[in-house]
Scaffold this motif. Structure first.
Motif, PDB file in Angstrom:
ATOM      1  N   UNK A 181       6.918  65.800 -34.112  1.00 45.74           N
ATOM      2  CA  UNK A 181       6.693  66.351 -35.451  1.00 45.74           C
ATOM      3  C   UNK A 181       7.628  67.522 -35.717  1.00 45.74           C
ATOM      4  N   UNK A 182       7.850  68.340 -34.708  1.00 45.11           N
ATOM      5  CA  UNK A 182       8.799  69.449 -34.861  1.00 45.11           C
ATOM      6  C   UNK A 182      10.212  68.932 -35.118  1.00 45.11           C
ATOM      7  N   UNK A 183      10.579  67.859 -34.464  1.00 46.58           N
ATOM      8  CA  UNK A 183      11.897  67.284 -34.703  1.00 46.58           C
ATOM      9  C   UNK A 183      12.023  66.762 -36.130  1.00 46.58           C
ATOM     10  N   UNK A 184      10.933  66.206 -36.650  1.00 45.39           N
ATOM     11  CA  UNK A 184      10.958  65.737 -38.039  1.00 45.39           C
ATOM     12  C   UNK A 184      11.133  66.912 -38.998  1.00 45.39           C
ATOM     13  N   UNK A 185      10.447  68.017 -38.708  1.00 41.08           N
ATOM     14  CA  UNK A 185      10.579  69.208 -39.550  1.00 41.08           C
ATOM     15  C   UNK A 185      12.013  69.721 -39.538  1.00 41.08           C
ATOM     16  N   UNK A 186      12.640  69.726 -38.368  1.00 40.42           N
ATOM     17  CA  UNK A 186      14.027  70.182 -38.282  1.00 40.42           C
ATOM     18  C   UNK A 186      14.955  69.275 -39.072  1.00 40.42           C
ATOM     19  N   UNK A 187      14.698  67.979 -39.047  1.00 39.45           N
ATOM     20  CA  UNK A 187      15.544  67.056 -39.805  1.00 39.45           C
ATOM     21  C   UNK A 187      15.342  67.222 -41.308  1.00 39.45           C
ATOM     22  N   UNK A 188      14.117  67.567 -41.739  1.00 45.76           N
ATOM     23  CA  UNK A 188      13.861  67.779 -43.158  1.00 45.76           C
ATOM     24  C   UNK A 188      14.475  69.077 -43.653  1.00 45.76           C
ATOM     25  N   UNK A 189      14.636  70.057 -42.773  1.00 44.44           N
ATOM     26  CA  UNK A 189      15.241  71.321 -43.194  1.00 44.44           C
ATOM     27  C   UNK A 189      16.691  71.125 -43.607  1.00 44.44           C
ATOM     28  N   UNK A 190      17.341  70.120 -43.052  1.00 45.02           N
ATOM     29  CA  UNK A 190      18.725  69.839 -43.460  1.00 45.02           C
ATOM     30  C   UNK A 190      18.780  69.276 -44.874  1.00 45.02           C
ATOM     31  N   UNK A 191      17.673  68.639 -45.314  1.00 46.82           N
ATOM     32  CA  UNK A 191      17.603  68.093 -46.659  1.00 46.82           C
ATOM     33  C   UNK A 191      16.726  69.025 -47.505  1.00 46.82           C
ATOM     34  N   UNK A 192      17.326  69.807 -48.349  1.00 51.68           N
ATOM     35  CA  UNK A 192      16.597  70.840 -49.098  1.00 51.68           C
ATOM     36  C   UNK A 192      15.659  70.233 -50.123  1.00 51.68           C
ATOM     37  N   UNK A 193      15.844  68.973 -50.477  1.00 51.51           N
ATOM     38  CA  UNK A 193      14.984  68.363 -51.485  1.00 51.51           C
ATOM     39  C   UNK A 193      13.617  67.973 -50.935  1.00 51.51           C
ATOM     40  N   UNK A 194      13.499  67.907 -49.625  1.00 54.39           N
ATOM     41  CA  UNK A 194      12.229  67.510 -49.021  1.00 54.39           C
ATOM     42  C   UNK A 194      11.643  68.716 -48.318  1.00 54.39           C
ATOM     43  N   UNK A 195      10.493  69.247 -48.753  1.00 53.89           N
ATOM     44  CA  UNK A 195       9.900  70.421 -48.079  1.00 53.89           C
ATOM     45  C   UNK A 195       9.253  70.013 -46.755  1.00 53.89           C
ATOM     46  N   UNK A 196       9.336  70.925 -45.761  1.00 51.66           N
ATOM     47  CA  UNK A 196       8.732  70.648 -44.463  1.00 51.66           C
ATOM     48  C   UNK A 196       7.395  71.310 -44.267  1.00 51.66           C
ATOM     49  N   UNK A 197       6.945  72.103 -45.263  1.00 55.82           N
ATOM     50  CA  UNK A 197       5.665  72.799 -45.113  1.00 55.82           C
ATOM     51  C   UNK A 197       4.487  71.853 -45.149  1.00 55.82           C
ATOM     52  N   UNK A 198       4.655  70.669 -45.698  1.00 49.23           N
ATOM     53  CA  UNK A 198       3.556  69.721 -45.804  1.00 49.23           C
ATOM     54  C   UNK A 198       3.347  68.908 -44.519  1.00 49.23           C
ATOM     55  N   UNK A 199       4.221  69.062 -43.567  1.00 51.82           N
ATOM     56  CA  UNK A 199       4.095  68.332 -42.293  1.00 51.82           C
ATOM     57  C   UNK A 199       3.310  69.204 -41.323  1.00 51.82           C
ATOM     58  N   UNK A 200       2.165  68.699 -40.862  1.00 49.76           N
ATOM     59  CA  UNK A 200       1.267  69.489 -40.027  1.00 49.76           C
ATOM     60  C   UNK A 200       0.833  68.693 -38.799  1.00 49.76           C
ATOM     61  N   UNK A 201       0.327  69.428 -37.842  1.00 53.85           N
ATOM     62  CA  UNK A 201      -0.311  68.855 -36.654  1.00 53.85           C
ATOM     63  C   UNK A 201      -1.701  69.464 -36.550  1.00 53.85           C
ATOM     64  N   UNK A 202      -2.712  68.609 -36.574  1.00 52.78           N
ATOM     65  CA  UNK A 202      -4.103  69.055 -36.506  1.00 52.78           C
ATOM     66  C   UNK A 202      -4.636  68.722 -35.106  1.00 52.78           C
TER      67      UNK A 202
END
Length: 302
Positions: A181-202
């Motif tokens: 999940x952290x790797x997905x967040x890092x990949x989304x940070x490269x794309x500014x159009x997709x926010x990574x704040x909505x990706x969570x681990x519960x």
């Protein structure tokens, strides 16, 4: 006088003379070199190499599982307390279970240290018996029962360690999900159009903390910071090594089971051969007694 230091020279026209010969290093007799070599070969032939390999593999697997698992559990509790369950009462039960598991790890390490030595000694005993290195070998019902007990106990321990191996894969799966999940967040940070704040681990969905635990989950940059901590990195990799150690222990126990089964089969066949030889020796002794009595009676008649 050292053996081999002097030798006599005989010639037809001269008196007996001796010539100096250099002494052997270590004062070893040339007559004893071959005997020492044969003794070494005999001792090496009595080493149960299969049991030795299984013992080393078992010790290594148990050491990896116990050592890495103990440290990884401690790191897991620290991560939960700092990021997923800030209230001590929410994870009190989990802390007690982890502490109990750490005590169980101490017991497992001690038990398998003794059990591995016992199985190695049994391997030395049976190998020496198979190759008849120490004179005549006699099997007993007690020895066969002990070998059968080791076979049964090793089988039970092998099945138990299969469960331990599967259980040790659970935290690896959990940490892998967090890392991916952290790797997905890092990949989304490269794309500014997709926010990574909505990706969570519960963590609450895994059942290790109650649903009322606060905060219970981590999202976006907070989750990424968790993945960048040394505790997460070390715990993740230590759980992987502990799982590998459990797998190595399973392989070692399967190896031990094959060795013990082979040894038990040999002892069973040896007992039958021993009974046959005892009966044969008894019959030969009775035949010799009959012949001796017949000769005595014949001599008395003559």
């Amino acid at each position: 006088m050292e053996i081999g230091r002097y030798h006599w020279m005989y010639r037809s026209s001269r008196p007996h003379r001796y010539h100096h010969v250099p002494a052997l290093r270590g004062n070893i007799s040339p007559l004893g070199i071959q005997g020492c070599f044969e003794c070494c070969i005999k001792c090496l032939g009595g080493v149960p190499y299969a049991s030795l390999v299984a013992t080393i593999l078992c010790f290594s697997g148990v050491a990896l599982f116990c050592g890495c698992g103990h440290v990884a559990l401690t790191g897991t509790v620290s991560i939960l307390e700092q990021h997923f369950s800030t209230t001590a009462s929410d994870h009190a039960l989990l802390s007690e279970v982890i502490q109990l598991m750490q005590y169980v790890i101490y017991g497992i390490a001690s038990f398998f240290f003794l059990y591995g030595i016992i199985l190695l000694a049994e391997g030395f005993y049976t190998t020496s018996a198979v190759k008849e290195l120490h004179g005549e070998f006699k099997t007993t019902a007690c020895g066969r029962c002990i070998s059968g007990m080791f076979v049964f106990l090793t089988y039970v321990l092998g099945v138990a360690w299969l469960g331990v191996f599967g259980f040790s894969a659970v935290p690896v799966f959990m940490f892998y999900n967090i890392w991916s999940t952290c790797e997905v967040i890092k990949s989304f940070q490269a794309n500014v159009t997709v926010p990574g704040d909505q990706i969570c681990v519960d963590i609450r969905q895994y059942g290790i903390i109650p649903w009322n635990a606060v905060p219970g989950k981590a999202c976006g940059p907070i989750l990424e910071n968790i993945c960048n901590t040394n505790e997460f990195y070390m715990s993740y990799h230590l759980f992987i090594v502990a799982c590998a150690g459990a797998g190595a222990t399973v392989i070692a126990l399967i190896h031990f089971l094959m060795i013990l089964s082979s040894n038990w089969a040999y002892l069973k066949d040896a007992s039958k051969m021993q009974a046959y030889q005892d009966i044969k020796a008894k019959e030969e002794q009775e035949l010799q007694d009959i012949q001796s009595r017949s000769k005595e009676q014949l001599n008395s008649y003559t």
